[in-house]
Design an enzyme around this catalytic site. Structure first.
Site, PDB file in Angstrom:
ATOM      1  N   GLU A  11      22.502  27.385  49.951  1.00  0.00           N
ATOM      2  CA  GLU A  11      21.055  27.401  49.714  1.00  0.00           C
ATOM      3  C   GLU A  11      20.703  26.647  48.432  1.00  0.00           C
ATOM      4  O   GLU A  11      19.715  25.933  48.371  1.00  0.00           O
ATOM      5  CB  GLU A  11      20.508  28.836  49.638  1.00  0.00           C
ATOM      6  CG  GLU A  11      20.502  29.565  50.971  1.00  0.00           C
ATOM      7  CD  GLU A  11      19.572  28.927  52.003  1.00  0.00           C
ATOM      8  OE1 GLU A  11      18.707  28.130  51.627  1.00  0.00           O
ATOM      9  OE2 GLU A  11      19.735  29.226  53.198  1.00  0.00           O
ATOM     10  N   TYR A  94      12.372  31.782  47.161  1.00  0.00           N
ATOM     11  CA  TYR A  94      12.935  31.322  48.432  1.00  0.00           C
ATOM     12  C   TYR A  94      14.413  31.726  48.570  1.00  0.00           C
ATOM     13  O   TYR A  94      14.819  32.320  49.569  1.00  0.00           O
ATOM     14  CB  TYR A  94      12.803  29.787  48.583  1.00  0.00           C
ATOM     15  CG  TYR A  94      13.657  29.307  49.724  1.00  0.00           C
ATOM     16  CD1 TYR A  94      13.233  29.489  51.037  1.00  0.00           C
ATOM     17  CD2 TYR A  94      14.927  28.771  49.508  1.00  0.00           C
ATOM     18  CE1 TYR A  94      14.041  29.134  52.099  1.00  0.00           C
ATOM     19  CE2 TYR A  94      15.741  28.422  50.559  1.00  0.00           C
ATOM     20  CZ  TYR A  94      15.291  28.595  51.857  1.00  0.00           C
ATOM     21  OH  TYR A  94      16.107  28.265  52.906  1.00  0.00           O
ATOM     22  N   ASP A 112      10.595  28.086  54.008  1.00  0.00           N
ATOM     23  CA  ASP A 112      10.908  26.751  53.481  1.00  0.00           C
ATOM     24  C   ASP A 112       9.919  25.757  54.105  1.00  0.00           C
ATOM     25  O   ASP A 112       8.975  26.160  54.791  1.00  0.00           O
ATOM     26  CB  ASP A 112      12.378  26.390  53.768  1.00  0.00           C
ATOM     27  CG  ASP A 112      12.638  26.170  55.253  1.00  0.00           C
ATOM     28  OD1 ASP A 112      11.724  26.449  56.073  1.00  0.00           O
ATOM     29  OD2 ASP A 112      13.740  25.699  55.595  1.00  0.00           O
TER      30      ASP A 112
END
Ligand code: SF4
Length: 314
Positions: A11, A94, A112
């Site tokens: 990520e 996020y 996202d």
């Protein structure tokens, strides 16, 4: 159960970077440092060198800090709580949602760019990005299920990446084509609306490539904060929007390379004049890197471009 370390690493790498570019770096990192303990114990300069070319170098510095905090404060286990996750370096809303949802299967909503596009179409929202972000997050939350939220999060992101694509969404293949409001109203290709991008300014500077007769080169490590922080770079002038000041790091016969390096950062374009000096001699304080220890792959992309141009002028 998915490995939180690998999910976290991927990520962080995928922020602002495509899957195609990230693949090789992810492989390299997981080979070199297969778990959070190994990464936490790694040498800073080795990690920065392994990250070189991936850009956004604050991510690499925070990656190390985060790994060390996870080992020190959480016995090597990523916390599951979102607030605790967000207290770690480099983990924002996020990434904390992605970790909680994908690694721990908690009902958190991951938003996202792909999810934003899907939600703006599902709800036919015409408010432009980035203004619409809070509203899109609320929409996304209303659809997040309690069951298998991790699989759901990945499925929506994949839907955006493969079916609900920016230019030509494949609505006929979409499992949401029935409830999708944009599809019903024929507005899917207009969405999401975006505010016009601001024009980037251009900055100018000098980069200095000095080498000795034995092939040793003059490199410097940038300060940890700021652009290219902590990375190994050629010495350079300040990068300014006007005329840069020519102030080389040592006295030598500097020759200008005929071509310039052009590179674009998030907020500005950069044009660097490349100056080279060969057969220079040591003048005390500078640290030259031996020819056998110099690897161009340890440099960030803009500095690799400098090296390539300097090499062409031989
Ligand atoms: S129906 Fe079309 S526009 Fe709507 S979510 Fe699916 S692919 Fe996107």
């Amino acid at each position: 159960m998915p490995d939180p370390y690998r999910i976290w690493l991927s990520e962080i790498m995928l922020q602002q970077t495509t899957v195609t570019v990230v693949k090789a770096y992810f492989q390299k990192f997981t080979n070199l440092w297969p778990n959070v303990f190994e990464l936490a114990a790694a040498n800073d300069s080795e990690v920065m060198a392994a990250w070189a070319g991936l850009g956004y170098y604050a991510r690499a510095r925070n990656l190390l800090k985060c790994a060390r905090e996870v080992v020190l404060n959480f016995e090597g286990h990523f916390p599951q709580d979102r607030a605790q996750l967000q207290s770690l370096p480099g983990i924002g809303p996020y990434t904390s949602a992605a970790l909680a949802s994908i690694a721990f299967d908690l009902p958190e909503t991951v938003v996202d760019g792909n999810v934003e596009r899907v939600m703006s179409r599902m709800f036919d929202l015409h408010v432009p990005l980035p203004k619409s972000k809070p509203q899109l997050t609320v929409f996304a939350e209303t659809l997040t299920p309690k069951q298998r939220p991790g699989d759901y999060a990945q499925a929506v992101m994949d839907l955006g990446a493969t079916v609900c694509t920016p230019k030509s969404p494949s609505c006929d293949l979409c499992p949401w084509s029935h409830p999708c409001l944009a599809r019903q109203r024929g507005t899917e290709r207009e969405l999401p609306k975006k505010l016009p991008k601001e024009l980037k300014p251009t900055r100018y500077g000098y980069a200095y490539v000095a080498s000795k007769d034995d092939g040793a080169v003059l490199l410097e490590q940038r300060p940890n904060v700021g652009l290219l922080g902590g990375m190994l770079c050629w010495p350079s002038s300040n990068w300014v929007e006007g005329e840069p000041v020519f102030a080389p790091p040592l006295k030598a016969e500097w020759v200008e390379v005929s071509e310039d390096v052009r590179h674009t950062f998030t907020h500005f374009h950069l044009i660097l004049k490349v100056m080279i000096a060969r057969s220079v001699s040591d003048c005390g304080s500078q640290r030259f890197t031996k020819k056998t220890e110099f690897r161009v792959s340890d440099l960030p992309t803009v500095m690799r471009k400098v090296w390539n141009l300097a090499g062409k002028s031989e």
